[in-house]
Motif scaffolding. Sequence first.
Motif, PDB file in Angstrom:
ATOM      1  N   ILE A  55       0.842  -1.204   0.000  1.00 13.96           N
ATOM      2  CA  ILE A  55       0.000   0.000   0.000  1.00 13.96           C
ATOM      3  C   ILE A  55       0.874   1.250   0.000  1.00 13.96           C
ATOM      4  N   LEU A  56       1.885   1.276   0.865  1.00 15.63           N
ATOM      5  CA  LEU A  56       2.792   2.422   0.929  1.00 15.63           C
ATOM      6  C   LEU A  56       3.555   2.583  -0.375  1.00 15.63           C
ATOM      7  N   PHE A  57       3.999   1.478  -0.949  1.00 13.48           N
ATOM      8  CA  PHE A  57       4.716   1.488  -2.227  1.00 13.48           C
ATOM      9  C   PHE A  57       3.846   2.089  -3.330  1.00 13.48           C
ATOM     10  N   SER A  58       2.570   1.667  -3.390  1.00 11.37           N
ATOM     11  CA  SER A  58       1.643   2.187  -4.397  1.00 11.37           C
ATOM     12  C   SER A  58       1.400   3.685  -4.208  1.00 11.37           C
ATOM     13  N   VAL A  59       1.295   4.107  -2.944  1.00 17.15           N
ATOM     14  CA  VAL A  59       1.103   5.544  -2.654  1.00 17.15           C
ATOM     15  C   VAL A  59       2.298   6.348  -3.155  1.00 17.15           C
ATOM     16  N   LEU A  60       3.496   5.833  -2.933  1.00 17.72           N
ATOM     17  CA  LEU A  60       4.704   6.544  -3.366  1.00 17.72           C
ATOM     18  C   LEU A  60       4.788   6.625  -4.890  1.00 17.72           C
ATOM     19  N   ILE A  61       4.437   5.524  -5.571  1.00 20.70           N
ATOM     20  CA  ILE A  61       4.456   5.520  -7.039  1.00 20.70           C
ATOM     21  C   ILE A  61       3.425   6.510  -7.582  1.00 20.70           C
ATOM     22  N   THR A  62       2.224   6.524  -6.975  1.00 25.87           N
ATOM     23  CA  THR A  62       1.183   7.451  -7.413  1.00 25.87           C
ATOM     24  C   THR A  62       1.608   8.894  -7.188  1.00 25.87           C
ATOM     25  N   THR A  65       4.029   9.984  -9.903  1.00 22.53           N
ATOM     26  CA  THR A  65       3.378  10.294 -11.190  1.00 22.53           C
ATOM     27  C   THR A  65       2.299  11.370 -11.022  1.00 22.53           C
ATOM     28  N   GLY A  66       2.191  11.918  -9.808  1.00 23.56           N
ATOM     29  CA  GLY A  66       1.174  12.930  -9.525  1.00 23.56           C
ATOM     30  C   GLY A  66       1.205  14.145 -10.450  1.00 23.56           C
ATOM     31  N   PRO A  67       2.402  14.708 -10.764  1.00 22.79           N
ATOM     32  CA  PRO A  67       2.438  15.868 -11.662  1.00 22.79           C
ATOM     33  C   PRO A  67       1.779  15.603 -13.021  1.00 22.79           C
ATOM     34  N   PHE A  68       1.938  14.385 -13.542  1.00 26.10           N
ATOM     35  CA  PHE A  68       1.313  14.046 -14.821  1.00 26.10           C
ATOM     36  C   PHE A  68      -0.209  13.936 -14.671  1.00 26.10           C
ATOM     37  N   THR A  69      -0.651  13.475 -13.498  1.00 28.40           N
ATOM     38  CA  THR A  69      -2.085  13.431 -13.227  1.00 28.40           C
ATOM     39  C   THR A  69      -2.659  14.846 -13.182  1.00 28.40           C
ATOM     40  N   PRO A 121      -2.387   9.174 -16.926  1.00 25.68           N
ATOM     41  CA  PRO A 121      -1.913   8.520 -15.692  1.00 25.68           C
ATOM     42  C   PRO A 121      -1.861   6.999 -15.817  1.00 25.68           C
ATOM     43  N   MET A 122      -2.879   6.390 -16.450  1.00 22.01           N
ATOM     44  CA  MET A 122      -2.886   4.937 -16.593  1.00 22.01           C
ATOM     45  C   MET A 122      -1.775   4.474 -17.524  1.00 22.01           C
ATOM     46  N   LEU A 123      -1.505   5.237 -18.585  1.00 22.55           N
ATOM     47  CA  LEU A 123      -0.441   4.879 -19.527  1.00 22.55           C
ATOM     48  C   LEU A 123       0.925   4.890 -18.836  1.00 22.55           C
ATOM     49  N   LEU A 124       1.085   5.776 -17.854  1.00 19.66           N
ATOM     50  CA  LEU A 124       2.338   5.820 -17.109  1.00 19.66           C
ATOM     51  C   LEU A 124       2.434   4.674 -16.113  1.00 19.66           C
ATOM     52  N   GLN A 125       1.288   4.285 -15.565  1.00 15.46           N
ATOM     53  CA  GLN A 125       1.283   3.231 -14.554  1.00 15.46           C
ATOM     54  C   GLN A 125       1.417   1.831 -15.152  1.00 15.46           C
ATOM     55  N   MET A 126       0.910   1.632 -16.376  1.00 17.50           N
ATOM     56  CA  MET A 126       0.887   0.283 -16.950  1.00 17.50           C
ATOM     57  C   MET A 126       2.273  -0.351 -17.092  1.00 17.50           C
ATOM     58  N   LEU A 229      -3.685  -5.690  -5.001  1.00 21.37           N
ATOM     59  CA  LEU A 229      -3.675  -4.706  -3.910  1.00 21.37           C
ATOM     60  C   LEU A 229      -2.947  -3.438  -4.342  1.00 21.37           C
ATOM     61  N   TYR A 230      -1.853  -3.607  -5.071  1.00 23.13           N
ATOM     62  CA  TYR A 230      -1.110  -2.442  -5.594  1.00 23.13           C
ATOM     63  C   TYR A 230      -1.990  -1.604  -6.510  1.00 23.13           C
ATOM     64  N   TRP A 231      -2.686  -2.256  -7.468  1.00 22.07           N
ATOM     65  CA  TRP A 231      -3.495  -1.521  -8.441  1.00 22.07           C
ATOM     66  C   TRP A 231      -4.740  -0.923  -7.786  1.00 22.07           C
ATOM     67  N   PHE A 232      -5.322  -1.637  -6.825  1.00 27.05           N
ATOM     68  CA  PHE A 232      -6.483  -1.134  -6.083  1.00 27.05           C
ATOM     69  C   PHE A 232      -6.112   0.143  -5.323  1.00 27.05           C
ATOM     70  N   THR A 233      -4.971   0.121  -4.648  1.00 26.61           N
ATOM     71  CA  THR A 233      -4.504   1.312  -3.921  1.00 26.61           C
ATOM     72  C   THR A 233      -4.240   2.455  -4.882  1.00 26.61           C
ATOM     73  N   ASN A 234      -3.664   2.137  -6.040  1.00 25.22           N
ATOM     74  CA  ASN A 234      -3.398   3.150  -7.053  1.00 25.22           C
ATOM     75  C   ASN A 234      -4.692   3.824  -7.522  1.00 25.22           C
ATOM     76  N   SER A 235      -5.746   3.036  -7.735  1.00 21.76           N
ATOM     77  CA  SER A 235      -7.041   3.592  -8.161  1.00 21.76           C
ATOM     78  C   SER A 235      -7.625   4.496  -7.083  1.00 21.76           C
ATOM     79  N   LEU A 236      -7.532   4.063  -5.810  1.00 20.62           N
ATOM     80  CA  LEU A 236      -8.040   4.883  -4.711  1.00 20.62           C
ATOM     81  C   LEU A 236      -7.270   6.199  -4.607  1.00 20.62           C
ATOM     82  N   MET A 237      -5.954   6.136  -4.779  1.00 20.68           N
ATOM     83  CA  MET A 237      -5.138   7.355  -4.726  1.00 20.68           C
ATOM     84  C   MET A 237      -5.466   8.294  -5.875  1.00 20.68           C
ATOM     85  N   SER A 238      -5.734   7.729  -7.053  1.00 22.68           N
ATOM     86  CA  SER A 238      -6.101   8.553  -8.211  1.00 22.68           C
ATOM     87  C   SER A 238      -7.433   9.253  -7.965  1.00 22.68           C
TER      88      SER A 238
END
Length: 246
Positions: A55-62, A65-69, A121-126, A229-238
């Motif tokens: 969860i923490l890892f996904s938050v950091l990745i999101t 990539t936040g500036p692109f979002t 954002p999804m293109l960067l995450q994939m 879990l990683y992708w679910f957390t990423n969606s919630l953060m987005s």
Amino acid sequence: QRFAAYLGPRDYFKLRDAQFEEAIPVGSLGKLGLVLLSFLSVLASFTKNYGIAIILFSVLITAATGPFTLMSVKSMKKMQQLKPKIDRIMAQHKGVAAKANQEVLALYKEHRVSPLSGCLPMLLQMPIFIALFQAISHYIELRGASFLWIKDLSLPDRLAVLPFSIPILGNELNLLPVLMAVAMFLQTKLSQAGMPTDTSNPTAKLMGGPFMAILFGVMFYHVQSGLVLYWFTNSLMSILLYRLVK
């Protein structure tokens, strides 16, 4: 004859130490994924739980990539402002989709916006997800790691076994991919709120609805729960980022 043998887990780092890493190739993206998983191990050493670490890892990745979002949201806001003009173009050329689309694209070009900005954002995450997907089967540390109802993050979460079998999905109830699909649907609706839609284009209507969320839910249904879990957390953060920006 002399032979060298390796008896042990399918783990890239252990195979590498035994000079057997070429026995099971991991690929270029997979090696990137292994670097990311090594960072995940560092986080797990602090959190003492791989689920919390993911969860923490996904938050950091999101966040990375936040500036692109934010760029994506700004572009979509411009598209919302153009909606009245687009509606007029659609009304003027009703029944002539090619002409309407040509003028709408010209309008986008004039105001320097892109209808694909919401996908950025999804293109960067994939690529990150694909790298993790390729690497996780070469990484032993998640095996047997539990989190909430999940007994093993290297396997599907398997909340329950159903008394019947569902085509494609099987007889196991995996809750996490369902939650992820719901989060993805909410993310799509929030990102497209107020954006102009081309009612004459059935593909655009399909992609803007629940189709993509359902497709990803089915695709991820038997994937390792750690990745879901990683992708679910990423969606919630987005979703949170979209709410904060709007």
